[in-house]
Every structure is written in structure tokens, then in C-alpha cells.
Design a protein around this motif. Structure first.
Motif, mmCIF file in Angstrom:
data_model
loop_
_atom_site.group_PDB
_atom_site.id
_atom_site.type_symbol
_atom_site.label_atom_id
_atom_site.label_comp_id
_atom_site.label_asym_id
_atom_site.label_seq_id
_atom_site.Cartn_x
_atom_site.Cartn_y
_atom_site.Cartn_z
ATOM 1 N N HIS A 10 1.306 -1.353 -0.140
ATOM 2 C CA HIS A 10 0.463 0.192 0.167
ATOM 3 C C HIS A 10 0.863 1.379 0.108
ATOM 4 C CE1 HIS A 10 -3.904 2.665 1.072
ATOM 5 N NE2 HIS A 10 -2.832 2.899 1.909
ATOM 6 N N ALA A 11 1.054 1.722 -0.826
ATOM 7 C CA ALA A 11 1.984 3.023 -0.920
ATOM 8 C C ALA A 11 0.623 4.263 -1.699
ATOM 9 C CB ALA A 11 2.883 3.033 -2.163
ATOM 10 N N PRO A 12 0.039 4.875 -1.016
ATOM 11 C CA PRO A 12 -1.193 6.095 -1.902
ATOM 12 C C PRO A 12 -0.263 7.096 -2.286
ATOM 13 C CG PRO A 12 -1.030 6.333 0.687
ATOM 14 C CD PRO A 12 -0.255 5.446 -0.015
ATOM 15 N N ASN A 13 1.121 8.009 -2.021
ATOM 16 C CA ASN A 13 1.478 8.505 -3.238
ATOM 17 C C ASN A 13 3.305 8.608 -3.631
ATOM 18 O OD1 ASN A 13 0.703 9.935 -0.571
ATOM 19 N ND2 ASN A 13 3.101 9.449 1.399
ATOM 20 N N LEU A 14 2.556 7.176 -4.227
ATOM 21 C CA LEU A 14 3.370 6.245 -5.447
ATOM 22 C C LEU A 14 2.463 5.963 -6.676
ATOM 23 C CD1 LEU A 14 6.348 6.170 -6.720
ATOM 24 C CD2 LEU A 14 5.662 3.160 -5.790
ATOM 25 N N ARG A 15 1.944 7.177 -7.782
ATOM 26 C CA ARG A 15 1.533 6.883 -9.078
ATOM 27 C C ARG A 15 1.942 6.743 -10.078
ATOM 28 N NH1 ARG A 15 -3.292 3.927 -7.352
ATOM 29 N NH2 ARG A 15 -1.738 3.383 -7.089
ATOM 30 N N SER B 271 13.983 -1.090 -4.658
ATOM 31 C CA SER B 271 11.931 -0.113 -4.817
ATOM 32 C C SER B 271 12.583 1.089 -4.349
ATOM 33 C CB SER B 271 11.623 -1.279 -4.570
ATOM 34 O OG SER B 271 11.300 -2.261 -5.337
ATOM 35 N N CYS B 272 12.619 0.806 -2.972
ATOM 36 C CA CYS B 272 13.483 2.503 -2.979
ATOM 37 C C CYS B 272 13.931 2.990 -2.803
ATOM 38 C CB CYS B 272 13.200 2.447 -1.023
ATOM 39 S SG CYS B 272 12.274 1.252 0.427
ATOM 40 N N ALA B 273 15.137 2.354 -3.667
ATOM 41 C CA ALA B 273 16.247 3.523 -4.196
ATOM 42 C C ALA B 273 15.469 4.192 -5.704
ATOM 43 C CB ALA B 273 18.082 2.392 -4.626
ATOM 44 N N PRO C 246 12.127 6.532 -4.175
ATOM 45 C CA PRO C 246 12.274 6.536 -2.214
ATOM 46 C C PRO C 246 11.045 7.097 -1.933
ATOM 47 C CG PRO C 246 13.823 8.819 -3.877
ATOM 48 C CD PRO C 246 13.274 7.066 -4.617
ATOM 49 N N VAL C 247 9.860 7.260 -2.396
ATOM 50 C CA VAL C 247 8.574 7.852 -1.541
ATOM 51 C C VAL C 247 8.037 6.614 -0.675
ATOM 52 C CG1 VAL C 247 7.711 7.307 -3.762
ATOM 53 C CG2 VAL C 247 6.528 8.936 -2.021
ATOM 54 N N LEU C 248 9.005 5.390 -1.507
ATOM 55 C CA LEU C 248 8.646 4.075 -0.764
ATOM 56 C C LEU C 248 8.793 3.535 0.267
ATOM 57 C CD1 LEU C 248 8.628 1.691 -3.232
ATOM 58 C CD2 LEU C 248 6.890 1.882 -2.900
ATOM 59 N N LYS C 249 10.224 4.779 0.962
ATOM 60 C CA LYS C 249 10.654 5.177 2.316
ATOM 61 C C LYS C 249 9.564 5.774 3.224
ATOM 62 C CE LYS C 249 15.309 5.080 0.322
ATOM 63 N NZ LYS C 249 16.678 6.176 0.674
ATOM 64 N N SER C 250 8.642 6.373 2.701
ATOM 65 C CA SER C 250 7.210 6.931 3.455
ATOM 66 C C SER C 250 6.867 5.683 4.548
ATOM 67 C CB SER C 250 5.832 7.252 2.828
ATOM 68 O OG SER C 250 5.274 7.535 3.634
ATOM 69 N N PRO C 251 6.874 6.613 6.128
ATOM 70 C CA PRO C 251 5.997 5.309 6.895
ATOM 71 C C PRO C 251 4.743 5.090 6.193
ATOM 72 C CG PRO C 251 6.163 7.579 7.622
ATOM 73 C CD PRO C 251 6.855 7.603 5.965
ATOM 74 N N ASP C 252 4.324 5.743 5.246
ATOM 75 C CA ASP C 252 2.326 5.838 5.174
ATOM 76 C C ASP C 252 2.769 4.079 4.419
ATOM 77 O OD1 ASP C 252 1.589 7.791 5.727
ATOM 78 O OD2 ASP C 252 1.435 8.520 4.015
#
Lengths: 368, 368
Positions: free
Chosen positions: A213-218, A274-276, A279-285
Motif C-alpha cells: 500500500h503506497a498511496p503517494n506513488l502513482r 524499489s526504495c532506491a 524514494p517515496v516508498l520509504k515513507s511511513p505510509d
């Protein structure tokens, strides 16, 4: 009544994206009428966690894979259009994508630029470390967990009959049809085991993924040079947002590997790569929802989409024998094979279904 | 009200023969009351064709396997008694068996002679070609296609709750229980992938078989020296009549092989070796019903049946994270592991279930 308006009986073996798309195209045919039965070990309404079935574990997006093959290009171009037109339904979504290459890639070698929308090259300054070429385009994605059940439910509403049964032989499928029925073999990796087919060119390409679940990655990001079944090292990096606010992080392209257990070290590698890349995937969300493994139904020599006239009863000491069939009359049945799409099943699905429909129309004119 | 009469909540992960037998023993406990939930990717009433699940593909009979292990001897002896006592129900049947060895085997090295009934040595003249030792005994067999659904239906009638869900983490199971619940991990090969367990000692032993209708064959025949996970060459020969007039012909013991596709050459070898051992199979009454492949859930070092107190939430970047759990309080949960029985799951099932029951009783007195 002409031959084309007479109702023909069609048995489709396999309820993955290929089998269901074929059924959908046939039910929508204005010039012919089919009585369709789908026979499958795994069905969308019951078996979306089956590890022997490829379709539930796909990304699934249109994505550039490997080198150009003319036949696949046509299937993919047709499928893209159809998936794009489905965006208003919410089953598919438009997906801005960036694809990167570790080498300098010449513009003319990008064979797929006409398939997605808004294709363009990225400035060198916008590329991740170690990447030499980057392209951007808008593609489509879908979530198999919604898409396959939708397909099945559409088909049910159009009168398609579903039978849940593991079959071991093409002959097992004939039991569900009358004397003039036509078989469609959409069994994926199962084509290796199905008596009467026994296609030893089939092999799995193991794919391990993480669903988050990564709502900020579109935005979709991928190392396109990894998406090549023949030259991949086995590791791949791709990020696929889908409808429903989930994102699939991948992956692997491990040829001939049947292992459906998780590799935790692979999962760790997928997460860090994926995080590299994003980087938005590193979000606590970001929350991990599932770890998955699927086996892509690949075939040496490419997918098999062709007509074969098969003589029944099948011969050979290993065949399933039923009392009724021991005495059965010899007959030839039209079998249309449609399997072996490897990592490209969803993105070939509608194009393949249309080609199968044409084969069916042409074949119905032939002697049966 | 004492601790033992208070109802305790138990979540069993896995609905194979181990998980279901444990549930059955717990529902029959006269000295304690349990609220039991079974959570499983595959359930007998829906997924008997799942290729990632071992239980549907078993023989299943009590059969001598490998060398003596004291703990397994106890489980098997107890299980044999229980399966024998079930003969009047028709779910199991008494099965006269002949087991052959390619070497001279001394009577005292046959560790299992007290488990089945009527054990005796065969005269040398009664042995097949190339066999040096033969023994005979009466054992029991069952058909998983009837036995597992029976177990599930018994459990449902006793109030056990079944939840169909693929879980990726021990934590996923806790969601279905209250704060004091106990987990039982009966996930078989899944223990390799389950976060919080991640048991890399788990590996598959691939088994390919042929199911036949052979009404005239009511005796089991096996090359006992093949039935040894450590020393088997990969090929094995065994013939198992079961209730319902079906006979299972085997097989293979291929360690570390995850391939669930059929090998036609293996099927040919199984058929010819079975016919050599039991010429009655050459009768025209014999009909092949199915070709099957299953993955036995084996474990280096032997099965794991033990208590572990696991601290939740689990740590590590790969864990499934839910919003609720990110804030969850730290707590220790009793987890009883019961997996890794390889080819001996059915023949250990009731004995293991009783040992798990004892662990549960003892553990409930400990700090939770």
C-alpha cells in the motif's frame, strides 16, 4: 440457417486471462453464436491464491518486454487499445511510466514506442545512477484480483458455463461437449502436463513480488533491460501502481525455477532496489500487504497460437481411459492452442483472443 | 472455574491432515474447552486440486519409511491404532501388504514390525526377481479425497470456524484471535515462507503418481528400500489400494524438486514397474483415472513439533504491516509448531495431534 449463425459448442480449458478473454470475445461476436464452457482447475471466484496458476500473481500492466516479435507486437497493440478504452470502468488505469536502460539505446531500437501513449525520451539528467537511457510513456495497469473476477462474472451473465475440474488430458475436456465441439487450450504451464499436448517447450519463469500500500506513488518505474526473459540475470526491478491504491514491487525472471516458496533475501533485495528507484516508498505510509510468488508460463520458441486437428480417442498407454471411451468412435476435433505467453499474458490477451476468434471462424468452414 | 475448564482460543494455520487432526483431538478433549479457528490457503471443500498443498496427493497408507526415529515411531504407532479403529466407518480399510528389499535384511533391523498387524517374513520363493528379503503385514489405507472432507465436516459440526485465506506471516493469523489466543503452525512446506517462521530446513520431496481403477487388486505391494527419503535414488515403486476401489501407483522421492508438472517418462516407468510387480494391473479392467504430482513437506533434521513463545509485533522490514499493528502492544504468544513430516504426514497425524494437545495443556499453565 448458415453455418455461421448455427450455435457452435466451444470448450475452453483454462480460466486465466487468456481463456477468459477468448470467451469474452466469442460471446461478443455479432456474426456467430457459441455455447461456451470453461473447464479449469482454478477459477477466479475460488482460487485466486492458487500457486500453480499464473494469472493472479501478475502486475499487471502493459510493459516493454524483450525484443520485438511481429506477432506479439500485433497482439500487444490491440490489447493496449482495448485496456486503454476500459479506463472509464475503473478496471484499468492510465499509468505514467519511466523505463530505464543500463546501456545507450538508440531511438530506432525502441520497437514499442507506438504502443503506449505520450512516448518520449528523458533528459540524461533525469536518470537514476548507472542508467544511460531513459524513456517515458503512459501505459495502463490493472489488478488481477479485480479484473479476473470481473471477466468471470461478465461471462456468467452472458451464459458461459464454468466447470471446476483439474483435467489431465484433452479427452477429459471433450466429456463436457457434444460431438461437434471445438476445444481451446488455454492451460498455460499446464500445457506441459496435459495429455494430448505434452508440450515440453513450456517452462516457468519464476516471479517473486511484494504487494504494498503506497498511496503517494502513482508512477511506474522500471529497469527495462531487466524485462527480458532471455538476457535477464534473474533479478529485475519494476514498480507497478494499479487500480485500488496498491503497488506491485518486483521482481525476478528466474527461468526453469518452479520454487513457489518465498526467498526472504530476494524480498529484501526487491524492497531495497524499489526504495532506491522510488524514494517515496520509504515513507511511513508504505505498508507491505503480501509477499507473492508466481510462475510465468513461458515457451521456448514463443507462444503457441495455432489450430491442430487432434484425433480422439488419444493413443498411448498413459491416457485416461473411461469405459465409455474405450469403445468411442474415432473422430477428429479442432483444437486451438493459445498458451505460452510468459510474462506477457495480460498484455497479449485481447489481441490473442481476436486471433483465436478468426481461427475459429476459418476452422468452422473446414471439415470436422 | 479452573484454567483447564476456561475456554481457550486456538488459531490453527493450515488445513492439511496435520492441522485438521489437531483440531479434531482438541474438540474431543474432555478436560478442556477450545474455541478453534482454522485459517488456510487451501481447504478440503474447495481446493483438493491445489498443487501447493501436499495432503490431497498422498497415498495414503501406513507404510514403513526410512530408519527408525523414536519420536516418529511413537506418533506412527498411535496413529496406526486410531486409523485401524476407524475401519468400520469405511474411511479407512485393512490392507494386506507385501514389502520387498533388494538386500538381505536381518529380522532385528526391521524396526517397524510392531506397528502393523500380522507381520511375518515371506519365503524366498515368493519374492519378485532381484528381491532378497520380503515381509508381509496388514496395514490401513485411506483416500484423502474422502478423508479430508470428512475431517473438515466433523470439525464444522463441532463448531470449528474455517477461514480461507493465504497468510504471509504468523501475525496475519493473530488477527483472527483475541489477546490470549494460541497459534498452531501446521503449514507444511509453507513454513519455509511464513514470516515469523521462515524455516529454511524445509524442502519438497516431489512425488508423482498414477491413480487407477483396478477392482481386482486389493493387496499393497512396495519396494521398501525405495521408501527412504535419504537413500532413495528418486524413483520408487509402490502400489496402494484405497477405499473406493482406486489404487495409487507410485512414485518418486525427488528431493528439492518443486516441479509440479507431469513427467511422461516417469509416468511410463511407474506404470511398467507397477505392472511388473502386480501383473493383474495388465487386465483390461484397469483404467487410468488421473496423473498427479504432489510435494511432500520434508525437513532436514526431521519434523518440528515444539513450542515457541514468539514476540509480536514481529520485527524486520519485510513484515506485513497494518495500521493497527504499527501501534500494537508488544506481547508474547505461544506458538506450537507441527510441520515437516515429509512422506509420513498421514501416518503421524493422530500421534502428533495428541502430542500437540499435551503441549497445549502444559503451555496453558505457563506465563502467556
Amino acid at each position: 440457417m448458415t453455418a455461421n449463425t448455427k450455435q457452435r459448442e466451444v470448450i475452453i480449458v483454462g480460466a486465466g486471462v487468456i481463456g477468459l478473454s477468448i470467451a469474452h470475445v466469442l460471446t461478443s461476436d455479432p456474426s456467430a453464436s457459441y455455447k461456451i464452457t470453461v473447464v479449469a482447475r482454478d477459477l477466479p471466484d475460488q482460487h485466486m491464491d492458487s500457486q500453480a496458476w499464473a494469472s493472479p500473481w501478475a502486475g499487471a500492466n502493459w510493459s516493454p518486454i524483450g525484443d520485438r516479435e511481429d506477432r506479439r507486437y500485433k497482439w500487444e497493440a490491440e490489447t493496449f487499445k482495448r485496456l486503454w478504452d476500459m479506463i472509464p470502468t475503473g478496471l484499468t488505469m492510465a499509468l505514467p511510466t519511466k523505463a530505464f536502460y543500463g546501456d545507450e539505446v538508440s531511438p530506432e531500437s525502441i520497437w514499442y514506442q507506438d504502443i503506449p501513449r505520450d512516448f518520449h525520451f528523458l533528459p540524461k539528467d533525469d536518470l537514476p545512477p548507472n542508467m544511460k537511457t531513459g524513456v517515458a510513456f503512459t501505459t495502463v495497469s490493472l489488478a488481477p484480483q479485480a479484473y479476473l473476477p470481473w471477466l468471470q462474472s461478465e461471462l456468467k451473465s452472458k451464459g458461459v458455463n464454468f466447470i471446476c475440474k483439474k483435467i489431465d488430458s484433452l479427452e477429459d475436456a471433450l466429456v463436457f461437449g457434444g460431438s461437434g465441439c471445438i476445444l481451446i487450450n488455454a492451460t498455460g504451464l499446464g500445457a506441459r502436463s496435459l495429455l494430448g499436448v505434452e508440450d515440453l517447450e513450456m517452462f516457468p519463469i519464476r516471479g517473486q513480488t511484494i504487494l504494498v500500500h503506497a498511496p503517494n506513488l502513482r508512477e511506474s518505474l522500471e529497469i527495462a533491460s531487466d524485462l527480458h526473459p532471455q538476457t535477464s540475470t534473474g533479478d529485475a526491478t519494476y514498480i507497478i501502481p494499479r487500480p485500488g491504491n496498491t503497488v506491485l514491487l518486483g521482481g525476478t525472471f528466474q527461468q526453469g525455477n518452479w520454487d513457489v516458496s518465498l526467498s526472504m533475501s530476494t524480498a529484501g533485495r526487491i524492497l531495497s532496489q524499489s526504495c532506491a528507484l522510488a524514494p517515496v516508498l520509504k515513507s511511513p505510509d508504505t505498508r507491505i500487504l503480501a509477499h507473492n510468488v508466481g510462475l510465468r508460463p513461458a515457451r521456448r520458441g514463443g507462444a503457441r497460437v495455432e489450430v491442430e486437428w487432434v484425433e480422439f480417442p488419444l493413443k498411448g498407454e498413459l491416457n485416461i481411459r473411461r469405459e465409455a471411451e474405450v469403445k468411442a468412435e474415432i473422430r477428429k476435433v479442432m483444437v486451438i492452442h493459445a498458451y505460452g505467453f510468459g510474462p506477457a499474458g495480460y498484455q497479449c490477451s485481447w489481441g490473442v483472443a481476436e486471433e483465436v476468434q478468426q481461427m475459429l471462424r476459418a476452422g468452422m468452414g473446414a471439415k470436422s
